[in-house]
Structure formats: C-alpha cells, structure tokens
Write a protein that holds these residues in place. Structure first.
Motif, mmCIF file in Angstrom:
data_model
loop_
_atom_site.group_PDB
_atom_site.id
_atom_site.type_symbol
_atom_site.label_atom_id
_atom_site.label_comp_id
_atom_site.label_asym_id
_atom_site.label_seq_id
_atom_site.Cartn_x
_atom_site.Cartn_y
_atom_site.Cartn_z
ATOM 1 N N GLY A 160 0.804 -1.212 0.000
ATOM 2 C CA GLY A 160 0.000 0.000 0.000
ATOM 3 C C GLY A 160 0.838 1.265 0.000
ATOM 4 N N TRP A 161 1.951 1.224 0.696
ATOM 5 C CA TRP A 161 2.795 2.415 0.834
ATOM 6 C C TRP A 161 3.568 2.715 -0.442
ATOM 7 N N GLU A 320 -3.548 5.834 5.995
ATOM 8 C CA GLU A 320 -3.928 6.457 4.737
ATOM 9 C C GLU A 320 -4.963 7.558 4.925
ATOM 10 N N THR A 321 -5.780 7.446 5.970
ATOM 11 C CA THR A 321 -6.961 8.309 6.090
ATOM 12 C C THR A 321 -6.785 9.459 7.073
ATOM 13 N N PRO A 325 0.044 12.756 4.500
ATOM 14 C CA PRO A 325 0.776 11.725 3.758
ATOM 15 C C PRO A 325 2.248 11.597 4.130
ATOM 16 N N THR A 332 4.635 4.746 8.557
ATOM 17 C CA THR A 332 4.605 3.476 7.846
ATOM 18 C C THR A 332 5.995 2.858 7.792
#
Length: 485
Positions: A160-161, A320-321, A325, A332
């Motif tokens: 995902g990252w 993510e939310t 970022p 992360t």
C-alpha cells in the motif's frame, strides 16, 4: 504513481542503505575470533544493555503489535489493550530473574542456540543429539509459521505504501532482510533492531497524540459503548479465553514467550558477561510500556470506520486516512521497521536451527569454520525465500492467530527442557516427552478447539512440564544405564 509514492520510495531507499550499512559494519563481529560460529549465532556475546534491551523489545512488539494487535482491538475491543500491556512486565521479569542464569549456564556449556542449550543440558551422546534434532525441527516448523505471518504483514503494508502488488512488496522487504542478516548475523539483527525501535517509539507517540487529540479518552469509551458495550466491558476475554479473567493469563504466557522462545531467549545468550541485567530491565520497561499503547488505533478505527471488511486493515487504513501523507509515510516506515525486527529474528533463528542445530545433531564432527559460516548464510537466504513462498500460496488467515499458533505451540514444546530445567533438571527422555506433549497439546487446542489463544498454549505448557518431570523420574534408571553405556 503520484508524488507521494515517489517520496515513499526515496524514504525506503534511504532506509535500505542504512540497514545494509549496519549489516556490513556488523559483519566484523561475525569474522572475529577466526570465524567462530558464536560471532554469527550470538553476536560474539557482545551486546550491551541498551542494544540488548532494544532488540528484545523490538522483536517482541513488532509486526503483530503494529498490525495484528490493532486488528484484534478493532474486532474484540479494549481487552486487547490489557492483553498487550501484559508483555511489558513479563519482559522485565524475564530479564531480571532468568536472563543472567540462562546466559551464564549457556556460556559455561558453550551453547550458541536454545536447541543446543537444551541438548547440552540433558546429557551427551546419541540421546543428546536426538534432543538437539527434535528441538531444532520443532523450532523450524513452528517459527516458519510465524515467519509467514510476518512476511504477509510486511507485504500488506509495503504494498500500500509503495503502490505495489502485495507479493512484490513482500519480496522486496524479505530480500533486504536476507541481505543484512546474511552479512552480520545476530549482531546485524540487534543493531538494526535498535534503529527500528527508535522509530517505533516515535511512531507510537505520534499515533497516541493524534488519536487522543481527535477523540479524548472519555469520549472514546462512550462512543465504543454506544457501538457495543462489550467493546469496553466484555463478558469474556475472547480471543484469549472464555473467562473474564483469562486475559490475565497473558502475563505468564508472555513470561514464557520472553524466556523460552528461541528467537527471544537467544538474545540472553548474546549479552556481554559484564552486563548488569538490572540496567537492561530499566531500558526494557519504558520501551515496552510505550509500545503497549498501539492497539488504541483499533479502537479509534472501530469508531471512525466500523464497516472495515478485514480487521487487519485497521492500521493501514488509519495511516492512509487520518494522517498527513508525509507523516503517514514516516510512520509506515517505522511500522515496516517494526515488522522487520521480528522477521529478521525469526529468519536468523530458523536458519540457525537448520544450519547449526540440525547439522550438529546429524553430523556432530567439527568442520572448517569458514565452511560452517557459509552454511549459516546460505540457510538465511534459503529459509527467507521459503517463507516468502509459504506466504504467497497459503490461504487467508488472521495475522495474530497465526503468530499465536507458531509461538504458543513452540513455547509449550520447549518450556520443560529450557525453563523448568532452571529449577529442576530432568533427563533426555523427559525433554523429548515434554517437547512432543507440549507440541501436540497446544497445537490441537489452538487449531481444533475454542480454548482461546492463551489458554491453549498454557495448557500445553502444563502438560509439557508434567511430562518433563514425570518421564524424567520414571526413567532415572534407564538414563543412568544409557549414560554408562
């Protein structure tokens, strides 16, 4: 691929350079003392109190703590906070009251691994080799199960990252772990764990500040009660056991986890002889307490996003939310560090069990040190790739459950010959019976019953202990005749 993944790739690349550099620097310890195996297997018994405490905590609180534990909290509620916290006092107790004993006895025996320690403690000759081989096989099988869950956790988060398929993310991460572990053995594992722990602590603090700034503790409790009162005031200790007090069994379970599991206990063998374990405990306690707060993410996500398809997605979706970022990218990375800290330890221990323990059990004669070191390093690569293959082809599973299956069953198998032997020493027959009985009991209860994640392994520990003592007493004469033969 937008700007943020490019930034994430740059952050990841920089971290890879640092990890590989630490692996290269630590390789000097591997080659000290004419390439003696202790340099690769137990860091040449060179760890100090800070690094030792850091690698113990980082290994104990990593992948499952940052990915699995929030998922459990999301599904089962605040019971996971209490269960997670039990590991902090357990690690301190293990360091204060067991580590020095194990370290001194292992140094006297010349043990470089926990299976080797169990074998040397229970005699010599063929029976000791049998104990050595069985302990090694049990370690390999069960820790490969746990390693699979760690590789999957790393793959989910890295994918995902970095905007990659999960298989590619897992492959990239395990390749880096293989490289620096091959270079520096346990020294590389300990040094990289220390770096990783610093990031993990920073990530834990940032997460707690964000969560409680958004939802104060009192409001969080009220919101969880509104969703389901059992999330705050459960009638049982599920998933740890059916009784309300079953969660407190995590304390003895975590104590056995810290003192018996080969990938944890091997760190006790790696301390310098002059280290004061009271100082190690002073570092261990705050590190572990801070990381115990991570499951709060699961409770926060249960309030914010109660319809997640999978509980194990609580942490990735949170990052993510609810975070900027760039900040989410940093955290992360820290979480990837956390998962690597357990994955590298598991990989080092599994490869050591194969390249050192099984080799000595089957072929006990001395070999060329450089050849042995090559075997150690090849085993790291082989088992890293094998674990990746297992992750790619196994069906979906709950990360925390798979971790409990591997570690809980292994500690049930080894509690007799490793922990109980510190207070009462049995013989090789008792050690073998304990390993088989603990393995079968815990594995059966975890897979085929609803005994609970903690109850199953602890019942296995009780059976293992009883068999260790009972069979040893029943075979005193047989063991004596075998020793004199």
């Amino acid at each position: 691929m937008d700007t943020i993944p490019y930034i994430n790739w740059l952050i990841m690349a920089a971290s890879f350079v640092v990890l590989i550099w630490l692996g290269w620097k630590s390789s000097k310890t591997v080659h000290a003392n004419n390439d003696d195996e202790s340099g690769f297997l137990v860091a040449g018994r060179s760890l100090g109190p800070f690094v030792g405490a850091a690698t113990i905590v980082a290994t104990g609180y990593s992948g499952w703590g940052f990915m699995g534990s929030p998922g459990v909290a999301y599904q089962y509620g605040a019971i996971e906070l209490l269960g997670n916290f039990m590991f902090a006092p357990a690690m301190v107790i293990a360091v204060l009251f067991f580590a020095r004993f194990l370290a001194r006895r292992a140094e006297t025996l010349g043990s470089n691994t926990i299976p080797e320690y169990a074998a040397q403690l229970h005699g010599t000759g063929g029976m000791a080799r049998l104990v050595h081989g069985v302990a090694a096989l049990v370690t390999i099988v069960l820790l490969l199960v746990f390693l699979t869950s760690q590789i999957k956790a790393v793959g989910i988060l890295a994918a995902g990252w970095l905007d990659l398929p999960q298989a590619w993310g897992a492959t990239l991460m395990i390749a880096i772990i293989i490289l620096y572990t091959m270079l520096g053995g346990l020294t590389a594992v300990a040094w990289t764990d220390t770096l990783m722990l610093m990031g993990m602590l920073i990530a834990a603090v940032i997460i707690c500040v964000q969560v409680f700034s958004d939802i104060p503790l009192g409001q969080m409790i009220a919101d969880l009660k509104a969703i389901d009162p059992a999330l705050v005031n459960p009638a049982t200790s599920d998933p740890y056991g059916p009784g309300r007090g079953s969660v407190f069994l995590v304390l003895p379970y975590a104590l056995m986890f810290s003192a018996v599991l080969p990938y944890m206990a091997v760190r006790f063998l790696a301390f310098r002889p002059d280290v004061k374990f009271s100082v190690v405990a002073m570092w261990t306690a705050p590190f572990a307490c801070i990381l115990s707060l991570i499951p709060i993410v699961g409770l926060y996500m249960r309030i914010k996003m109660p319809e997640l398809a999978e509980a194990d997605q609580a942490m990735p979706v949170y990052l993510e939310t609810f975070l900027h970022p760039v900040l989410g990218g940093f955290i992360t990375l820290c979480i990837l560090f956390a998962m690597q800290s357990t994955a590298n330890s598991l990989l080092h221990t599994v490869s050591s069990a194969a390249s050192h323990d099984l080799r000595l059990a089957l072929f006990p004669t001395h070999e060329n040190p450089r050849t042995v070191l090559l075997i150690n390093r090849v085993a790291v690569a082989a088992f890293g790739l094998f674990g990746l293959g297992m992750m790619l082809y196994t069906p979906p599973f709950f990360l925390s459950w798979l971790g409990i299956l591997g570690t809980g069953t292994l500690l049930a198998a080894l509690v007799g010959p490793v922990f109980v032997s510190a207070f009462w020493r049995g013989n090789a027959y008792g050690a073998l019976a304990a390993m088989v009985g603990g393995f079968c009991t815990s594995g059966y209860l975890l897979i085929w019953t609803d005994a609970g994640w903690v109850v199953g392994p602890l019942v296995g520990c009780a059976i293992s202990t009883a068999l260790y003592v009972g069979v040893s007493l029943a075979t005193v004469g047989l063991a004596a005749r075998h020793a004199n033969a």
